[in-house]
Design an enzyme around this catalytic site. Structure first.
Site, mmCIF file in Angstrom:
data_model
loop_
_atom_site.group_PDB
_atom_site.id
_atom_site.type_symbol
_atom_site.label_atom_id
_atom_site.label_comp_id
_atom_site.label_asym_id
_atom_site.label_seq_id
_atom_site.Cartn_x
_atom_site.Cartn_y
_atom_site.Cartn_z
ATOM 1 N N SER A 137 0.855 -1.182 0.000
ATOM 2 C CA SER A 137 0.000 0.000 0.000
ATOM 3 C C SER A 137 0.885 1.224 0.000
ATOM 4 O O SER A 137 2.036 1.181 0.475
ATOM 5 C CB SER A 137 -0.898 0.017 1.249
ATOM 6 O OG SER A 137 -1.592 1.255 1.367
ATOM 7 N N TYR A 150 -2.050 -0.114 10.731
ATOM 8 C CA TYR A 150 -2.096 -0.457 9.310
ATOM 9 C C TYR A 150 -0.854 0.050 8.590
ATOM 10 O O TYR A 150 -0.221 -0.682 7.814
ATOM 11 C CB TYR A 150 -3.353 0.138 8.684
ATOM 12 C CG TYR A 150 -3.558 -0.221 7.227
ATOM 13 C CD1 TYR A 150 -4.072 -1.460 6.861
ATOM 14 C CD2 TYR A 150 -3.253 0.689 6.217
ATOM 15 C CE1 TYR A 150 -4.268 -1.790 5.525
ATOM 16 C CE2 TYR A 150 -3.444 0.369 4.877
ATOM 17 C CZ TYR A 150 -3.957 -0.877 4.542
ATOM 18 O OH TYR A 150 -4.142 -1.192 3.212
ATOM 19 N N LYS A 154 1.905 -2.318 6.672
ATOM 20 C CA LYS A 154 2.211 -2.213 5.243
ATOM 21 C C LYS A 154 3.671 -1.818 5.020
ATOM 22 O O LYS A 154 4.294 -2.244 4.036
ATOM 23 C CB LYS A 154 1.265 -1.225 4.568
ATOM 24 C CG LYS A 154 -0.167 -1.739 4.477
ATOM 25 C CD LYS A 154 -0.266 -3.033 3.654
ATOM 26 C CE LYS A 154 -1.695 -3.495 3.471
ATOM 27 N NZ LYS A 154 -1.823 -4.686 2.610
#
Length: 250
Positions: A137, A150, A154
């Site tokens: 991402s 998150y 990533k």
């Protein structure tokens, strides 16, 4: 030979019952690959009679290994892997708890690590070359509000991709990744409820629109196809130019 054809190849795509994973799986099929679909529960709509769907919870202790074993049993010619399964469980940093943090890292990092290990072991045992693509991402490079776990996961997946490219090169296994930007998926359901925020992002994205799952498919096809035979350890950003400029259009 068509350097972009995946005819004769079989690929397992995790998290391919919806969203980016489903878009990638359909793109791989269009390129000629046989696809093994995966989801936690229900299969995606529109599967053909010859399509394979394998359910499985990758957060379970042996979830990654069990999925790989089932995939090779269902499709013995398996030689490609797309690690797409992942999710977002964040709260604002001061409200985050250990359970949500562990769940985030468990799915986005740990599960992918052991999924790739199980796949690589099976490929080495069969003395078969192949390729892996991880779905990272832009959050792996640039942080986002209220996204600390998150973002961390990533960022870890970006480095994992590079590290495993080095570890698996002697076994003729290439490892690359894509880093999608803002893509319309069930994970980003807010895009259907907040048109003002969408317009804000559209001013920041150079191509003037949010991405679709299909926008990610071409990059994955390329990274798995013979066209990228001399590429490994790289992350292709698929964000319409979101991360290029500092300030969006006025």
């Amino acid at each position: 030979m068509n350097p972009f054809s995946l005819s004769g190849h079989t690929v397992l795509v995790t998290g391919s019952s919806q969203g980016i994973g489903l878009g990638i799986a359909r793109g791989l099929q269009a390129a000629g690959a046989r696809v093994v679909f995966h989801g936690k529960d229900a299969p995606p709509p529109g599967l053909g009679a010859g399509d394979v769907f394998l359910p499985g919870d990758l957060l379970r202790e042996d979830g990654p290994g069990a999925l790989v074993r089932a995939a090779f049993a269902a499709a013995p010619g398996l030689d490609l892997l797309v690690c797409n399964a992942g999710s977002f469980f964040d709260r604002p940093f001061l409200e985050m708890d250990a359970a949500l943090f562990d769940r985030t890292l468990g799915l986005n990092v740990r599960a992918n690590y052991f999924l790739m290990q199980a796949f690589a072991r099976a490929m080495v045992e069969r003395r078969r070359p192949g390729a892996i693509v991880t779905v990272c991402s832009t959050n792996g490079f640039q942080p986002e509000d209220d996204s600390t776990a998150y973002d961390t996961s990533k960022g870890g997946l970006v480095m994992m991709t590079r590290s495993l490219a080095q570890s698996l090169a002697p076994h003729q296994l290439r490892v690359n990744g894509i880093a999608p930007g803002l893509i319309r998926t069930p994970l980003n359901s807010w895009t259907d409820r907040n048109p003002e925020k969408v317009r804000h992002y559209e001013k920041k994205i150079l191509q003037g629109r949010l991405g679709t799952p299909e926008d990610c498919a071409g990059a994955v096809v390329f990274l798995l196809a013979p066209a990228s035979a001399y590429i490994t350890g790289q992350i292709v950003v698929v964000d319409g130019g979101l991360t290029v400029g500092q300030i969006g259009k006025q």
